[in-house]
Design a protein around this motif. Structure first.
Motif, PDB file in Angstrom:
ATOM      1  N   CYS A   1      -7.123   0.662   4.026  1.00 15.29           N
ATOM      2  CA  CYS A   1      -7.903   1.645   3.417  1.00 15.29           C
ATOM      3  C   CYS A   1      -7.213   2.946   3.319  1.00 15.29           C
ATOM      4  CB  CYS A   1      -9.522   1.294   3.347  1.00 15.29           C
ATOM      5  SG  CYS A   1     -10.106   0.229   2.528  1.00 15.29           S
ATOM      6  N   ASP A   2      -7.390   3.796   2.500  1.00 19.47           N
ATOM      7  CA  ASP A   2      -7.000   5.443   3.266  1.00 19.47           C
ATOM      8  C   ASP A   2      -8.014   5.590   3.352  1.00 19.47           C
ATOM      9  OD1 ASP A   2      -3.856   5.289   1.550  1.00 19.47           O
ATOM     10  OD2 ASP A   2      -4.619   4.396   0.786  1.00 19.47           O
ATOM     11  N   ASP A   3      -9.410   5.564   3.508  1.00 18.73           N
ATOM     12  CA  ASP A   3     -10.740   6.282   3.279  1.00 18.73           C
ATOM     13  C   ASP A   3     -11.559   5.635   3.444  1.00 18.73           C
ATOM     14  OD1 ASP A   3     -12.274   8.646   4.354  1.00 18.73           O
ATOM     15  OD2 ASP A   3     -11.015  10.092   3.193  1.00 18.73           O
TER      16      ASP A   3
ATOM     17  N   LYS B   1     -13.727  13.400  -1.264  1.00 20.64           N
ATOM     18  CA  LYS B   1     -11.741  12.823  -1.113  1.00 20.64           C
ATOM     19  C   LYS B   1     -11.100  12.477  -1.382  1.00 20.64           C
ATOM     20  CE  LYS B   1     -15.042  10.658   3.019  1.00 20.64           C
ATOM     21  NZ  LYS B   1     -16.141   9.653   3.686  1.00 20.64           N
TER      22      LYS B   1
ATOM     23  N   LEU C   1      -7.379  13.168  -1.592  1.00 15.24           N
ATOM     24  CA  LEU C   1      -6.458  12.137  -1.670  1.00 15.24           C
ATOM     25  C   LEU C   1      -5.471  11.921  -2.519  1.00 15.24           C
ATOM     26  CD1 LEU C   1      -8.064   8.480  -0.222  1.00 15.24           C
ATOM     27  CD2 LEU C   1      -6.738   9.659   0.509  1.00 15.24           C
TER      28      LEU C   1
ATOM     29  N   PRO D   1      -4.297   4.964  -3.223  1.00 15.42           N
ATOM     30  CA  PRO D   1      -4.756   4.941  -2.400  1.00 15.42           C
ATOM     31  C   PRO D   1      -6.030   4.394  -2.572  1.00 15.42           C
ATOM     32  CG  PRO D   1      -4.247   7.239  -3.111  1.00 15.42           C
ATOM     33  CD  PRO D   1      -4.047   6.266  -3.807  1.00 15.42           C
TER      34      PRO D   1
ATOM     35  N   LYS E   1      -1.806  -4.069  -0.419  1.00 12.36           N
ATOM     36  CA  LYS E   1      -1.324  -2.729   0.239  1.00 12.36           C
ATOM     37  C   LYS E   1       0.109  -3.329   0.150  1.00 12.36           C
ATOM     38  CE  LYS E   1      -3.733   1.411   0.173  1.00 12.36           C
ATOM     39  NZ  LYS E   1      -2.417   2.695  -0.235  1.00 12.36           N
TER      40      LYS E   1
ATOM     41  N   PRO F   1      -6.835  11.139   5.195  1.00 15.11           N
ATOM     42  CA  PRO F   1      -8.261  11.261   4.975  1.00 15.11           C
ATOM     43  C   PRO F   1      -9.547  11.857   6.134  1.00 15.11           C
ATOM     44  CG  PRO F   1      -7.207   9.495   6.108  1.00 15.11           C
ATOM     45  CD  PRO F   1      -6.115  10.109   5.749  1.00 15.11           C
TER      46      PRO F   1
ATOM     47  N   ILE G   1      -5.819   5.861  -8.286  1.00 11.15           N
ATOM     48  CA  ILE G   1      -7.051   5.444  -6.728  1.00 11.15           C
ATOM     49  C   ILE G   1      -7.811   4.797  -6.982  1.00 11.15           C
ATOM     50  CG2 ILE G   1      -8.629   7.386  -7.099  1.00 11.15           C
ATOM     51  CD1 ILE G   1      -8.815   8.421  -4.145  1.00 11.15           C
TER      52      ILE G   1
ATOM     53  N   THR H   1      -7.669  -5.292  -0.081  1.00 12.14           N
ATOM     54  CA  THR H   1      -7.411  -4.005  -0.435  1.00 12.14           C
ATOM     55  C   THR H   1      -5.661  -4.958   0.870  1.00 12.14           C
ATOM     56  OG1 THR H   1      -9.049  -2.651   0.286  1.00 12.14           O
ATOM     57  CG2 THR H   1      -7.502  -1.737   1.043  1.00 12.14           C
TER      58      THR H   1
END
Length: 127
Positions: free
Chosen positions: A98-100, A114, A118, A77, A68, A124, A48, A64
């Protein structure tokens, strides 16, 4: 325990969060800007990434997006960490991939929840 990459340019924030995560049993790698974060994500394969969004060299949004976009790192994540707490900031971070999202100052129990969610592959939660 999982390996976390913390991308944070503020030395005090980086050191404090690293110590707290290590005490919880995580292995923590650090990077001080988005470019270094991308390089470490590719070479170290963390489970992560905690990504500060206001970074020098390459900001967290662009770092990010690139993370990705790369098939080798796309599945890692990313939790955005930012002092910007408006809904539009959250939407921008999620839009960048972003995932969260979590706000500063960091509330460790909320961030740990969090991270756990993940790592377990759940959806999320939001800020």
């Amino acid at each position: 325990m999982a390996r976390i990459l913390l991308v944070e340019d503020n030395e005090m924030n980086r050191d404090m969060l690293t110590r707290r995560l290590v005490r919880k049993g995580y292995e923590v790698l650090t990077a001080v800007d988005g470019a270094e974060g991308l390089a470490k994500a590719a070479s170290e394969r963390p489970q992560i990434v905690l990504m500060d969004m206001s970074l020098p060299v390459l900001d967290g949004w662009e770092a990010t997006r690139r993370l990705k976009a790369d098939p080798a790192t796309a599945g890692i994540p990313v939790i955005a960490l930012t002092a910007h707490a408006m809904d539009s900031d959250r939407d921008e971070a999620l839009g960048a991939g972003c995932d969260d999202y979590d706000t500063k100052p960091i509330e460790l129990p909320r961030l740990l929840e969090k991270i756990t969610r993940l790592l377990d592959g759940a959806a999320p939660s939001g800020a």
